[in-house]
Design an enzyme around this catalytic site. Sequence first.
Site, PDB file in Angstrom:
ATOM      1  N   LYS A  43      18.565 -14.162   2.442  1.00 44.52           N
ATOM      2  CA  LYS A  43      17.966 -13.590   1.241  1.00 44.52           C
ATOM      3  C   LYS A  43      17.127 -12.400   1.661  1.00 44.52           C
ATOM      4  CE  LYS A  43      16.002 -13.341  -2.927  1.00 44.52           C
ATOM      5  NZ  LYS A  43      16.402 -13.609  -4.303  1.00 44.52           N
ATOM      6  N   LEU A  91      18.252 -18.958   5.167  1.00 46.42           N
ATOM      7  CA  LEU A  91      18.372 -20.168   4.337  1.00 46.42           C
ATOM      8  C   LEU A  91      19.625 -20.965   4.672  1.00 46.42           C
ATOM      9  CD1 LEU A  91      17.657 -18.259   1.040  1.00 46.42           C
ATOM     10  CD2 LEU A  91      16.128 -20.010   1.980  1.00 46.42           C
ATOM     11  N   GLU A  92      19.577 -22.253   4.378  1.00 48.29           N
ATOM     12  CA  GLU A  92      20.776 -23.101   4.427  1.00 48.29           C
ATOM     13  C   GLU A  92      21.786 -22.529   3.434  1.00 48.29           C
ATOM     14  OE1 GLU A  92      19.860 -27.048   3.135  1.00 48.29           O
ATOM     15  OE2 GLU A  92      21.959 -27.701   3.086  1.00 48.29           O
ATOM     16  N   TYR A  93      23.042 -22.454   3.820  1.00 53.99           N
ATOM     17  CA  TYR A  93      24.087 -21.959   2.929  1.00 53.99           C
ATOM     18  C   TYR A  93      24.632 -23.121   2.113  1.00 53.99           C
ATOM     19  CZ  TYR A  93      28.817 -20.500   1.540  1.00 53.99           C
ATOM     20  OH  TYR A  93      29.970 -20.252   0.824  1.00 53.99           O
ATOM     21  N   ASP A 139      10.031 -24.417 -11.398  1.00 53.14           N
ATOM     22  CA  ASP A 139      11.111 -23.527 -11.819  1.00 53.14           C
ATOM     23  C   ASP A 139      12.469 -24.223 -11.745  1.00 53.14           C
ATOM     24  OD1 ASP A 139      11.819 -20.021 -11.014  1.00 53.14           O
ATOM     25  OD2 ASP A 139      11.964 -21.196 -12.845  1.00 53.14           O
TER      26      ASP A 139
HETATM   27  N1  LIG Z   1      25.349 -20.214  -2.124  1.00 52.47           N
HETATM   28  C1  LIG Z   1      24.022 -20.036  -1.774  1.00 52.47           C
HETATM   29  N2  LIG Z   1      23.550 -20.669  -0.696  1.00 52.47           N
HETATM   30  C2  LIG Z   1      22.268 -20.507  -0.356  1.00 52.47           C
HETATM   31  N3  LIG Z   1      21.403 -19.730  -1.052  1.00 52.47           N
HETATM   32  C3  LIG Z   1      21.848 -19.092  -2.137  1.00 52.47           C
HETATM   33  N4  LIG Z   1      20.983 -18.319  -2.827  1.00 52.47           N
HETATM   34  C4  LIG Z   1      19.606 -18.183  -2.425  1.00 52.47           C
HETATM   35  C5  LIG Z   1      18.788 -19.343  -2.987  1.00 52.47           C
HETATM   36  C6  LIG Z   1      17.358 -19.162  -2.606  1.00 52.47           C
HETATM   37  C7  LIG Z   1      16.607 -20.006  -1.852  1.00 52.47           C
HETATM   38  N5  LIG Z   1      15.329 -19.621  -1.689  1.00 52.47           N
HETATM   39  C8  LIG Z   1      15.054 -18.491  -2.299  1.00 52.47           C
HETATM   40  N6  LIG Z   1      13.793 -17.949  -2.277  1.00 52.47           N
HETATM   41  C9  LIG Z   1      13.489 -16.819  -2.951  1.00 52.47           C
HETATM   42  O1  LIG Z   1      14.327 -16.199  -3.577  1.00 52.47           O
HETATM   43  N7  LIG Z   1      12.185 -16.441  -2.865  1.00 52.47           N
HETATM   44  C10 LIG Z   1      11.652 -15.357  -3.504  1.00 52.47           C
HETATM   45  C11 LIG Z   1      12.438 -14.396  -4.129  1.00 52.47           C
HETATM   46  C12 LIG Z   1      11.790 -13.334  -4.768  1.00 52.47           C
HETATM   47  C13 LIG Z   1      10.399 -13.229  -4.823  1.00 52.47           C
HETATM   48  C14 LIG Z   1       9.687 -14.235  -4.195  1.00 52.47           C
HETATM   49  C15 LIG Z   1       8.209 -14.156  -4.235  1.00 52.47           C
HETATM   50  F1  LIG Z   1       7.854 -12.990  -3.698  1.00 52.47           F
HETATM   51  F2  LIG Z   1       7.830 -14.208  -5.525  1.00 52.47           F
HETATM   52  F3  LIG Z   1       7.687 -15.162  -3.585  1.00 52.47           F
HETATM   53  C16 LIG Z   1      10.273 -15.273  -3.528  1.00 52.47           C
HETATM   54  S1  LIG Z   1      16.381 -17.851  -3.096  1.00 52.47           S
HETATM   55  C17 LIG Z   1      23.168 -19.225  -2.539  1.00 52.47           C
HETATM   56 BR1  LIG Z   1      23.787 -18.353  -4.093  1.00 52.47          BR
END
Ligand SMILES: Nc1ncnc(NCCc2cnc(NC(=O)Nc3cccc(C(F)(F)F)c3)s2)c1Br
Length: 271
Positions: A43, A91-93, A139
Amino acid sequence: QPPKPKKTWELNNFDIGRLLGRGKFGNVYLAREKESQFVVALKVLFKRQIGESNVEHQVRREIEIQSHLRHPHILRLYAYFHDDVRIYLILEYAPQGTLFNALQAQPSKRFDERQSATYIKSLCSALLYLHERDIIHRDIKPENLLLGHKGVLKIADFGWSVHEPNSMRMTLCGTVDYLPPEMVQGKPHTKNVDLWSLGVLCFELLVGHAPFYSKNYDETYKKILKVEYKLPEHISKAAAHLISKLLVLTPQHRLPLDQVLVHPWILAHTK
Ligand SMILES: Nc1ncnc(NCCc2cnc(NC(=O)Nc3cccc(C(F)(F)F)c3)s2)c1Br
């Protein structure tokens, strides 16, 4: 076996693959760590936008919280690194993408009771784990729930919502459909906000749209504050009962998680 925690990571440790999701602050890419060949989701958050939205503290909190969490239904945040322009979350996929996309992919746009109860049960156990550690997710919604290997549900995104390439519910901070009354009214909120969102999710999985869905914010807010929703005929009595015990105006009167886990509807539809 995730990549061994190095003291620091950098972008050229990874081969970058396809776009997985689009976010307000940056996108998510499939990536592979070159040495271990371990596949991750990367990310990318742009520092300028993070700075402009004054959410630096949130990124730190997210990294601090999530890097210590270990639960089968919580997506791992392995590590992070940054350059002068971006912050990268390793991140874990989740191979089966978001629950939001899985819902859209259903011909009926909804899940049957067995699948819905399975997702709700997994989410319950993850929320119990978080609440025991005084962490409120705040959320919970299909866009933030991912499906791992064998379709196992994983709570993700302890920061901001990630918008899949084709999710429609893009508003300034994600859909308002899941907001509980106390958050709509800007009141202080407790772990019970996650119970409300669990009820909204249960409704949406079984019905195919959110309970308070309306053409604009104000309509949605009004319905949330009046807890005004209608259940279609095809919803079973047991499911209707559980939803009615979670979509409760008074936060402390919502059914506690340990009672959700043993609710007749959950017991009837999960092994
Ligand atoms: N197939 C997939 N396999 C794995 N991941 C995938 N998508 C990512 C899921 C996430 C996990 N954690 C996240 N964290 C944040 O986004 N944090 C974030 C983002 C903006 C602002 C902020 C802040 F600035 F407000 F803190 C904090 S997104 C997908 Br689709």
